[in-house]
Design a protein around this motif. Sequence first.
Motif, short mmCIF file in Angstrom:
data_model
loop_
_atom_site.label_atom_id
_atom_site.label_comp_id
_atom_site.label_asym_id
_atom_site.label_seq_id
_atom_site.Cartn_x
_atom_site.Cartn_y
_atom_site.Cartn_z
N GLN A 65 -2.61 -62.92 -22.68
CA GLN A 65 -1.41 -63.11 -21.87
C GLN A 65 -1.34 -62.02 -20.80
OE1 GLN A 65 0.87 -65.74 -22.38
NE2 GLN A 65 -0.80 -66.42 -23.72
N ALA A 66 -0.77 -62.36 -19.65
CA ALA A 66 -0.59 -61.37 -18.59
C ALA A 66 0.38 -60.29 -19.05
CB ALA A 66 -0.07 -62.06 -17.33
N ARG A 67 0.13 -59.05 -18.61
CA ARG A 67 0.99 -57.93 -18.98
C ARG A 67 1.95 -57.57 -17.87
NH1 ARG A 67 -3.38 -53.68 -21.60
NH2 ARG A 67 -4.06 -55.00 -23.34
N THR A 68 3.03 -56.93 -18.26
CA THR A 68 4.03 -56.48 -17.28
C THR A 68 3.98 -54.98 -17.07
OG1 THR A 68 5.69 -56.32 -19.03
CG2 THR A 68 5.54 -58.41 -17.83
N ASP A 69 3.02 -54.29 -17.70
CA ASP A 69 2.89 -52.84 -17.53
C ASP A 69 1.42 -52.48 -17.38
OD1 ASP A 69 1.62 -52.42 -20.15
OD2 ASP A 69 3.60 -52.81 -21.00
N ASP A 70 1.17 -51.19 -17.14
CA ASP A 70 -0.20 -50.71 -16.92
C ASP A 70 -0.71 -49.91 -18.13
OD1 ASP A 70 -2.45 -50.55 -15.17
OD2 ASP A 70 -1.95 -48.44 -14.75
N ARG A 111 -13.72 -51.68 -19.97
CA ARG A 111 -13.87 -53.10 -19.66
C ARG A 111 -15.33 -53.56 -19.80
NH1 ARG A 111 -11.22 -52.77 -15.61
NH2 ARG A 111 -12.83 -52.34 -14.06
N ASN A 112 -16.26 -52.76 -19.29
CA ASN A 112 -17.68 -53.13 -19.38
C ASN A 112 -18.17 -53.17 -20.82
OD1 ASN A 112 -17.89 -53.35 -16.60
ND2 ASN A 112 -18.61 -51.25 -16.31
N MET A 113 -17.74 -52.19 -21.61
CA MET A 113 -18.13 -52.18 -23.03
C MET A 113 -17.51 -53.37 -23.76
SD MET A 113 -17.96 -48.10 -23.90
CE MET A 113 -18.57 -48.27 -25.57
N ALA A 123 -4.75 -56.01 -27.14
CA ALA A 123 -5.27 -54.65 -27.11
C ALA A 123 -6.41 -54.48 -26.10
CB ALA A 123 -5.72 -54.24 -28.50
N ASP A 124 -6.78 -53.20 -25.89
CA ASP A 124 -7.91 -52.85 -25.03
C ASP A 124 -9.04 -52.18 -25.80
OD1 ASP A 124 -6.67 -53.35 -22.25
OD2 ASP A 124 -5.19 -52.06 -23.24
N ASN A 164 -11.28 -43.92 -18.85
CA ASN A 164 -12.21 -44.63 -17.97
C ASN A 164 -12.07 -46.14 -18.21
OD1 ASN A 164 -14.39 -45.66 -16.53
ND2 ASN A 164 -15.75 -43.97 -17.09
N PRO A 165 -11.05 -46.75 -17.65
CA PRO A 165 -10.82 -48.19 -17.89
C PRO A 165 -11.98 -49.07 -17.50
CG PRO A 165 -8.88 -47.17 -16.91
CD PRO A 165 -9.97 -46.15 -16.85
#
Length: 375
Positions: free
Chosen positions: A183-188, A341-343, A271-272, A336-337
Amino acid sequence: MTRIVFINDAISPFQCDVARAAARRGLDLQLLFNSRPSLHGRPKHWENWSTVSEDMARFGRVAAHGINEAQMIAWFAAQLGDLRPDIVIAASYKRWARDAALAYARAKKVPLGLWAEQPEPAAKPKQVLKSLYIARQLRGFDFCFAIGDRAARIYGDALGNHDHTFMIPYAQDFDAFDPALRQARTDDDLRVLFSGRFQARHNFDLIVESMKRVDEMRLPRPVRYLFSGNGPERSRLEALAQERPDLGRRIEIYDQPFEAFEDRARHYLMADLFLYPSRYSGWGLAVPEAMAAGLPIITTRGVAAARHYVDHGLNGVFVDQTADSITAALARLLSNPELLRNMGERARTSALRGSADAIAERMHLALSYMGIEPK
């Protein structure tokens, strides 16, 4: 079609996933369960998934609740007599599963296998005795599908036949874990997830200490911590929230039971990064589930599934069981976002090696290697 009967403990959605995939490869995998998961303390979503009625009608049979061990063995014997399998596989080298499978295999002269995680670790003085016990229990078995590398070593030694010991881990359909469903997020904010029982063996003391240290670093983007599950170590999280209210407001605990098995994917897709620094796990289903959702993982070599799926520095990070090591890994990835993301993309690709289709193919190849060709 080659018919395989797998004698298991409680009803398992992911075993039904494998049965469906196996059927596409000429293998008729029938599942015999001794009970329902909710009768052994597992949440009811283990008995509820989107195709449960169809799967259980096609692949699964469950013993009546409350019968004794002798009745259980007799029930399994009756089901085996009715199904007349070409191959029998037991989920355990102990008690009723092993006894029922062994009796049928000997009577009908069909191949007999074990499909199991590694046994619980034993203290050093007892390791030799445990190894001798396992070897005795596996007399008459022809092969092993090992769930993890240590299981492969232990059972291969016990069988005296590593040539017929194959790495065939748990598997499931990962459609519900597709990162495209996020889902799209509303924060960073970045989000770190732990999923599982809140138990000491998952090193909650180190998790809490690492959270404190990362909080003091003031990373470029705010970090939230998601905990999916419940258990006695929850008290550590509650104490941390009282000690550091600002950090406490960024701790989210999801402890409500899921309605359906597919709902397990929900929190992974929020989650990230996945944090699973456990001392020990005989397998660890959360590992491929998190990776299938595109999450890099911070974990230890004590987790069997992590040793199978994680390539250090590429799709996850192995850490020592210290707060220093866990903190360093969290800081490196959360600062290091792009690396994160790559991982995560590599993690998703790696996890698909454990899809139901991939594992059904491994089963097919293993049986063919042993000369047991699908009919």
